[in-house]
Design a protein around this motif. Structure first.
Motif, short mmCIF file in Angstrom:
data_model
loop_
_atom_site.label_atom_id
_atom_site.label_comp_id
_atom_site.label_asym_id
_atom_site.label_seq_id
_atom_site.Cartn_x
_atom_site.Cartn_y
_atom_site.Cartn_z
N ASN A 241 0.81 -1.22 0.00
CA ASN A 241 0.00 0.00 0.00
C ASN A 241 0.84 1.27 0.00
O ASN A 241 0.30 2.36 -0.16
N ASN A 242 2.14 1.14 0.18
CA ASN A 242 3.03 2.29 0.17
C ASN A 242 3.42 2.58 -1.28
O ASN A 242 4.29 1.92 -1.86
N LYS A 243 2.77 3.55 -1.89
CA LYS A 243 2.96 3.83 -3.32
C LYS A 243 4.40 4.15 -3.68
O LYS A 243 4.85 3.83 -4.77
N LYS A 244 5.13 4.75 -2.77
CA LYS A 244 6.51 5.12 -3.05
C LYS A 244 7.44 3.91 -3.05
O LYS A 244 8.43 3.86 -3.79
N LYS A 245 7.12 2.91 -2.22
CA LYS A 245 8.02 1.78 -2.05
C LYS A 245 7.48 0.45 -2.58
O LYS A 245 8.15 -0.57 -2.46
N VAL A 246 6.29 0.45 -3.16
CA VAL A 246 5.66 -0.80 -3.57
C VAL A 246 6.52 -1.59 -4.55
O VAL A 246 6.62 -2.81 -4.46
N MET A 247 7.16 -0.92 -5.48
CA MET A 247 7.95 -1.64 -6.49
C MET A 247 9.14 -2.37 -5.86
O MET A 247 9.37 -3.55 -6.12
N GLY A 248 9.89 -1.69 -5.02
CA GLY A 248 11.03 -2.32 -4.35
C GLY A 248 10.59 -3.42 -3.40
O GLY A 248 11.23 -4.47 -3.33
N ASN A 249 9.50 -3.18 -2.68
CA ASN A 249 8.98 -4.20 -1.77
C ASN A 249 8.54 -5.44 -2.54
O ASN A 249 8.83 -6.57 -2.15
N LEU A 250 7.86 -5.22 -3.66
CA LEU A 250 7.39 -6.33 -4.48
C LEU A 250 8.56 -7.12 -5.05
O LEU A 250 8.57 -8.35 -5.01
N ARG A 251 9.57 -6.43 -5.55
CA ARG A 251 10.74 -7.13 -6.09
C ARG A 251 11.41 -7.99 -5.03
O ARG A 251 11.76 -9.15 -5.27
N TYR A 252 11.61 -7.41 -3.83
CA TYR A 252 12.28 -8.13 -2.76
C TYR A 252 11.49 -9.39 -2.35
O TYR A 252 12.04 -10.49 -2.27
N ILE A 253 10.20 -9.22 -2.11
CA ILE A 253 9.37 -10.34 -1.63
C ILE A 253 9.25 -11.42 -2.69
O ILE A 253 9.37 -12.61 -2.40
N LEU A 254 9.01 -11.02 -3.93
CA LEU A 254 8.87 -12.02 -4.99
C LEU A 254 10.18 -12.78 -5.21
O LEU A 254 10.17 -14.00 -5.43
#
Length: 117
Positions: A46-59
């Motif tokens: 839900n953090n629009k600024k960090k969603v991409m980095g968070n998604l990359r890390y978790i995936l």
């Protein structure tokens, strides 16, 4: 009784499918990396600024754990993916599908009571 060896969920990135496995290793890595309880996983998307980095890390964690779990079963090791690779495979048109797959992988791996369907 809960399934102690849940099947991995599969995520399709472009033309290839990858296993995603939520294990204690992944949960611990996510909690340590983000300093959150795993129940707060949704906040990371839900953090629009960090969603991409968070998604990359978790995936990346989920796929590499899925590959390792498969290797434990089959003895066949496949190369791990890295965050840069994942970042090239996630596009605006598949991002929501990938996030939904992560939630599904988490849900499938969560212990269920005997009374739950």
């Amino acid at each position: 009784m809960s399934d102690l060896r849940p099947k991995p969920q599969v995520v399709k990135l472009e033309d290839k499918e990858y296993p995603m496995q939520f294990t204690l290793n992944v949960i611990d890595d996510i909690q340590d990396h983000f300093d959150i309880a795993i129940e707060d996983l949704e906040k990371l998307f839900n953090n629009k600024k960090k969603v991409m980095g968070n998604l990359r890390y978790i995936l990346t964690l989920l796929i590499n754990e899925g590959l390792d779990c498969e290797a434990d079963e089959t003895g066949e090791r496949k190369p791990h993916v890295d965050e840069r690779f994942i970042g090239r495979k996630i596009k605006p048109d598949n991002m929501n599908e990938v996030i939904s797959g992560i939630y599904k992988a988490f849900s499938v791996s969560s212990p269920k009571n005997e009374d739950e369907d």
